[in-house]
Motif scaffolding. Sequence first.
Motif, PDB file in Angstrom:
ATOM      1  N   LYS A   1      -4.879  -6.474   6.516  1.00 21.90           N
ATOM      2  CA  LYS A   1      -3.929  -5.712   6.240  1.00 21.90           C
ATOM      3  C   LYS A   1      -3.758  -4.467   5.284  1.00 21.90           C
ATOM      4  CE  LYS A   1      -1.786  -8.420   8.444  1.00 21.90           C
ATOM      5  NZ  LYS A   1      -1.788  -8.893  10.306  1.00 21.90           N
ATOM      6  N   GLU A   2      -2.915  -3.639   5.250  1.00 25.48           N
ATOM      7  CA  GLU A   2      -2.806  -2.550   4.473  1.00 25.48           C
ATOM      8  C   GLU A   2      -1.577  -2.795   3.657  1.00 25.48           C
ATOM      9  OE1 GLU A   2      -2.955   1.630   5.708  1.00 25.48           O
ATOM     10  OE2 GLU A   2      -4.673   0.520   7.760  1.00 25.48           O
ATOM     11  N   ARG A   3      -1.451  -1.848   2.982  1.00 24.98           N
ATOM     12  CA  ARG A   3       0.024  -2.181   1.272  1.00 24.98           C
ATOM     13  C   ARG A   3       1.117  -1.944   2.673  1.00 24.98           C
ATOM     14  NH1 ARG A   3      -0.757   3.008  -1.403  1.00 24.98           N
ATOM     15  NH2 ARG A   3      -1.258   4.241   0.251  1.00 24.98           N
ATOM     16  N   VAL A   4       2.112  -2.304   1.743  1.00 24.82           N
ATOM     17  CA  VAL A   4       3.226  -2.173   3.099  1.00 24.82           C
ATOM     18  C   VAL A   4       4.221  -0.833   3.350  1.00 24.82           C
ATOM     19  CG1 VAL A   4       5.236  -3.027   1.577  1.00 24.82           C
ATOM     20  CG2 VAL A   4       4.914  -3.546   4.484  1.00 24.82           C
ATOM     21  N   ASN A   5       3.966  -0.261   1.890  1.00 25.06           N
ATOM     22  CA  ASN A   5       4.455   0.734   1.408  1.00 25.06           C
ATOM     23  C   ASN A   5       3.691   1.504   0.932  1.00 25.06           C
ATOM     24  OD1 ASN A   5       6.058   2.733  -0.021  1.00 25.06           O
ATOM     25  ND2 ASN A   5       7.574   1.851   1.285  1.00 25.06           N
ATOM     26  N   GLU A   6       3.701   3.421   1.544  1.00 29.59           N
ATOM     27  CA  GLU A   6       2.528   4.434   0.446  1.00 29.59           C
ATOM     28  C   GLU A   6       2.741   4.456  -0.392  1.00 29.59           C
ATOM     29  OE1 GLU A   6       3.747   8.077   3.116  1.00 29.59           O
ATOM     30  OE2 GLU A   6       2.877   7.199   3.839  1.00 29.59           O
ATOM     31  N   ASN A   7       4.143   4.242  -1.241  1.00 28.56           N
ATOM     32  CA  ASN A   7       4.213   4.170  -2.506  1.00 28.56           C
ATOM     33  C   ASN A   7       3.900   3.499  -3.567  1.00 28.56           C
ATOM     34  OD1 ASN A   7       5.746   7.416  -1.689  1.00 28.56           O
ATOM     35  ND2 ASN A   7       7.539   6.008  -1.311  1.00 28.56           N
ATOM     36  N   MET A   8       3.177   2.256  -2.854  1.00 29.31           N
ATOM     37  CA  MET A   8       2.347   1.282  -3.568  1.00 29.31           C
ATOM     38  C   MET A   8       1.579   1.723  -4.519  1.00 29.31           C
ATOM     39  SD  MET A   8       3.480  -1.905  -1.946  1.00 29.31           S
ATOM     40  CE  MET A   8       5.808  -2.841  -1.351  1.00 29.31           C
ATOM     41  N   PRO A   9       1.219   0.738  -4.528  1.00 29.03           N
ATOM     42  CA  PRO A   9      -0.651   1.622  -5.481  1.00 29.03           C
ATOM     43  C   PRO A   9      -1.838   0.917  -4.541  1.00 29.03           C
ATOM     44  CG  PRO A   9       0.358  -0.341  -7.264  1.00 29.03           C
ATOM     45  CD  PRO A   9       1.449   0.475  -6.481  1.00 29.03           C
ATOM     46  N   TYR A  10      -2.944   1.606  -4.442  1.00 28.08           N
ATOM     47  CA  TYR A  10      -4.307   1.304  -3.636  1.00 28.08           C
ATOM     48  C   TYR A  10      -4.170   0.197  -4.252  1.00 28.08           C
ATOM     49  CZ  TYR A  10      -4.994   4.749  -0.292  1.00 28.08           C
ATOM     50  OH  TYR A  10      -5.246   5.374   0.858  1.00 28.08           O
ATOM     51  N   ALA A  11      -4.561   0.075  -5.119  1.00 28.34           N
ATOM     52  CA  ALA A  11      -5.585  -0.841  -6.437  1.00 28.34           C
ATOM     53  C   ALA A  11      -5.072  -1.369  -7.451  1.00 28.34           C
ATOM     54  CB  ALA A  11      -7.102  -0.382  -6.977  1.00 28.34           C
ATOM     55  N   VAL A  12      -4.546  -2.258  -7.957  1.00 31.55           N
ATOM     56  CA  VAL A  12      -4.684  -3.525  -9.110  1.00 31.55           C
ATOM     57  C   VAL A  12      -5.233  -3.877  -9.844  1.00 31.55           C
ATOM     58  CG1 VAL A  12      -2.956  -4.901 -10.010  1.00 31.55           C
ATOM     59  CG2 VAL A  12      -2.037  -3.805  -8.461  1.00 31.55           C
ATOM     60  N   GLU A  13      -6.014  -3.394 -11.873  1.00 27.99           N
ATOM     61  CA  GLU A  13      -6.707  -4.424 -12.156  1.00 27.99           C
ATOM     62  C   GLU A  13      -6.287  -5.625 -12.616  1.00 27.99           C
ATOM     63  OE1 GLU A  13      -9.612  -1.874 -14.557  1.00 27.99           O
ATOM     64  OE2 GLU A  13      -9.651  -1.001 -12.403  1.00 27.99           O
ATOM     65  N   ASP A  14      -6.272  -6.674 -13.015  1.00 23.79           N
ATOM     66  CA  ASP A  14      -6.163  -7.476 -13.466  1.00 23.79           C
ATOM     67  C   ASP A  14      -5.105  -7.885 -13.331  1.00 23.79           C
ATOM     68  OD1 ASP A  14      -8.061  -7.531 -14.980  1.00 23.79           O
ATOM     69  OD2 ASP A  14      -7.278  -6.477 -16.650  1.00 23.79           O
ATOM     70  N   ALA A  15      -4.908  -8.647 -11.320  1.00 21.91           N
ATOM     71  CA  ALA A  15      -4.030  -8.547 -10.960  1.00 21.91           C
ATOM     72  C   ALA A  15      -2.951  -9.818 -10.628  1.00 21.91           C
ATOM     73  CB  ALA A  15      -4.241  -8.123  -9.217  1.00 21.91           C
ATOM     74  N   ASN A  16      -1.930 -10.007 -11.353  1.00 21.54           N
ATOM     75  CA  ASN A  16      -1.330 -11.401 -10.689  1.00 21.54           C
ATOM     76  C   ASN A  16      -1.093 -11.698  -9.488  1.00 21.54           C
ATOM     77  OD1 ASN A  16      -1.732 -12.516 -13.758  1.00 21.54           O
ATOM     78  ND2 ASN A  16       0.028 -11.727 -14.285  1.00 21.54           N
ATOM     79  N   VAL A  17      -1.519 -12.567  -8.596  1.00 16.13           N
ATOM     80  CA  VAL A  17      -1.026 -12.875  -7.404  1.00 16.13           C
ATOM     81  C   VAL A  17      -0.142 -13.381  -7.019  1.00 16.13           C
ATOM     82  CG1 VAL A  17      -2.263 -12.777  -4.886  1.00 16.13           C
ATOM     83  CG2 VAL A  17      -3.421 -11.709  -7.427  1.00 16.13           C
ATOM     84  N   ALA A  18       0.999 -13.517  -5.897  1.00 16.61           N
ATOM     85  CA  ALA A  18       2.031 -14.518  -5.731  1.00 16.61           C
ATOM     86  C   ALA A  18       1.661 -14.483  -4.383  1.00 16.61           C
ATOM     87  CB  ALA A  18       3.396 -13.740  -6.175  1.00 16.61           C
ATOM     88  N   LEU A  19       1.624 -15.198  -3.969  1.00 21.16           N
ATOM     89  CA  LEU A  19       1.781 -15.879  -2.446  1.00 21.16           C
ATOM     90  C   LEU A  19       2.952 -16.608  -1.761  1.00 21.16           C
ATOM     91  CD1 LEU A  19      -1.716 -18.056  -3.423  1.00 21.16           C
ATOM     92  CD2 LEU A  19      -1.303 -14.801  -2.233  1.00 21.16           C
TER      93      LEU A  19
END
Length: 560
Positions: free
Chosen positions: A222-240
């Motif tokens: 998949k790709e990020r849903v919106n192009e204003n979102m960051p390409y990459a996140v470090e030390d990420a807290n991930v919600a599912l």
Amino acid sequence: MSQRQRMGNQPMIVLSEESQRTSGKDAQTMNITAGKAVAESVRTTLGPKGMDKMLVDSTGGVVVTNDGVTILKEMDIDHPAANMIVEVSETQEEEVGDGTTSAVVVAGELLDQAEELLDQDIHATTLAQGFRQAAAKAKEILEGEAIEVTEDDRETLTEIAATAMTGKGAESAKDELADLVVDAVLAVADDDGIDTENVSVEKVVGGSIDESELVEGVIVDKERVNENMPYAVEDANVALFDGAIEVQETEIDTEVNVTDPDQLQQFLDQEEKQLREMVDQLVDVGADVVFVDGGIDDMAQHYLAKEGILAIRRAKSDDLNRLARATGGQIVATLEDLDEDDLGFAGSVAQKDVGGDERIFVEDVEQARSVTLILRGGTEHVVDEVERAVDDSLGVVRTTLLEGAVLPGGGAPETELALQLRDFADSVGGREQLAVEAFADALEVIPRTLAENAGLDPIDSLVDLRSRHDGGELGAGLDAYTGDVIDMEEEGVVEPLGVKTQAIESATEAAVMILRIDDVIAAGDLKGGSSDDGGDDAGAPGGAGGMGGMGGMGGMGGAM
Ligand code: ADP
Ligand code: MG
């Protein structure tokens, strides 16, 4: 009295006009011929020097493969007895992941041997008993000879992984791939066992096979849903999130009668507020990345982007499960329930390019219990075949870890079994002795075929193998490249015990089942059978009719 006589003289018709019946010897011959033809069709693919097959389906789709079970599935076989042999390869694939060709070839050879004994008036039941006894003994012998392997024995595990890929499309890079496969299986192993479903495979056309890699984490297509979102996140807290970030459906469906512009604004504000609340919930718990099962409203996308959250919509539930395993997060059904503890963690979540496609990589997780193999190859057909080889390889490493025992390859176990079973036969006695001897002969089809496929003289090779085993060399097998008989264990050609025992077990069961059939009653035409015999319930010409039922494979199935 007279009534009885009349009943005796008039054949009672119990079958419908369309049904077809083949009985006794004809039925046996028909089924044996069909079963043997299936085995014959995959025989030339066996071993490191086996050839591939090109299969073209009715829509023109092409598969080029060396993999027994794939060939048989693609062949679209519809003869009932032939299908019982196909099932042998399917069971093998499910249970142990490799040895599908061997299992089918052994089944075919058992039928061939049985045919000779049936011709000598040995009863099918006697054969069945003898075969079963021999199979049980074979299992016992193999278990006694197996070599122990533990999780720490990385070298043996890698050899097993490589042996399963020998002679397949992946061969050129089998050492590199074997390492990746072992890493992958060890990474997903947990207390509940090993589920190779947690190793997902991404195929990339472009690059060479040895550029394949293992990502200790999850790749989501998949790709990020919106192009204003960051390409990459470090030390990420991930919600599912197993839901959607959208305005609840019921409110959309409700008819709203707007009488003045203020009311409309009010309504829209209300919707916005709802979306804002959902996003705030994510912000409050500290999520940096969110994977959403359903859609994400444009307005919500805008809010998320403003908060610097990387969001992915329409994530597959498989992917969500893998992400949960890899990041240690919990999948939540409603955002209100989302709690800090539900978040997973990944050192890096980034959108990257793989072979021209953008994917989301979730990596640097503490304990990647879900991993992704990126397989590369020059063309689609190449990558597909590499995937099948890697699949076998994952299966054998898993089987080895679960079972902890391996055997040398190259026809060594089959030669040894043949030798010991011939001795065992003497102790069986009676007519079953002949069946046990036939079973022993049948197993030698493996070394014989390995030799044939390598362009060697099968008789010379067998004689050589037998004498070495006679001399006590349990691991003596055929080096398909040089034609020499060598110690396979030393050479690093090893296979899991389960691949051999399962093959013998299911081949025996299928052969026995086919042999015990003396009557085939088919509702309607056995496809391809001589249709002019339609209404006649007995004596349809067996052999010929049966073979017709093999559909497109008549040309391949020269019975030997
Ligand atoms: P299957 O579908 O039965 O696994 P394969 O085409 O993979 O069929 O062939 C498996 C056979 O090839 C096994 O008997 C195995 O021991 C043998 N084999 C694999 N690698 C070698 C090798 N390097 N030398 C000799 N035999 C080998
Ligand atoms: Mg194999």
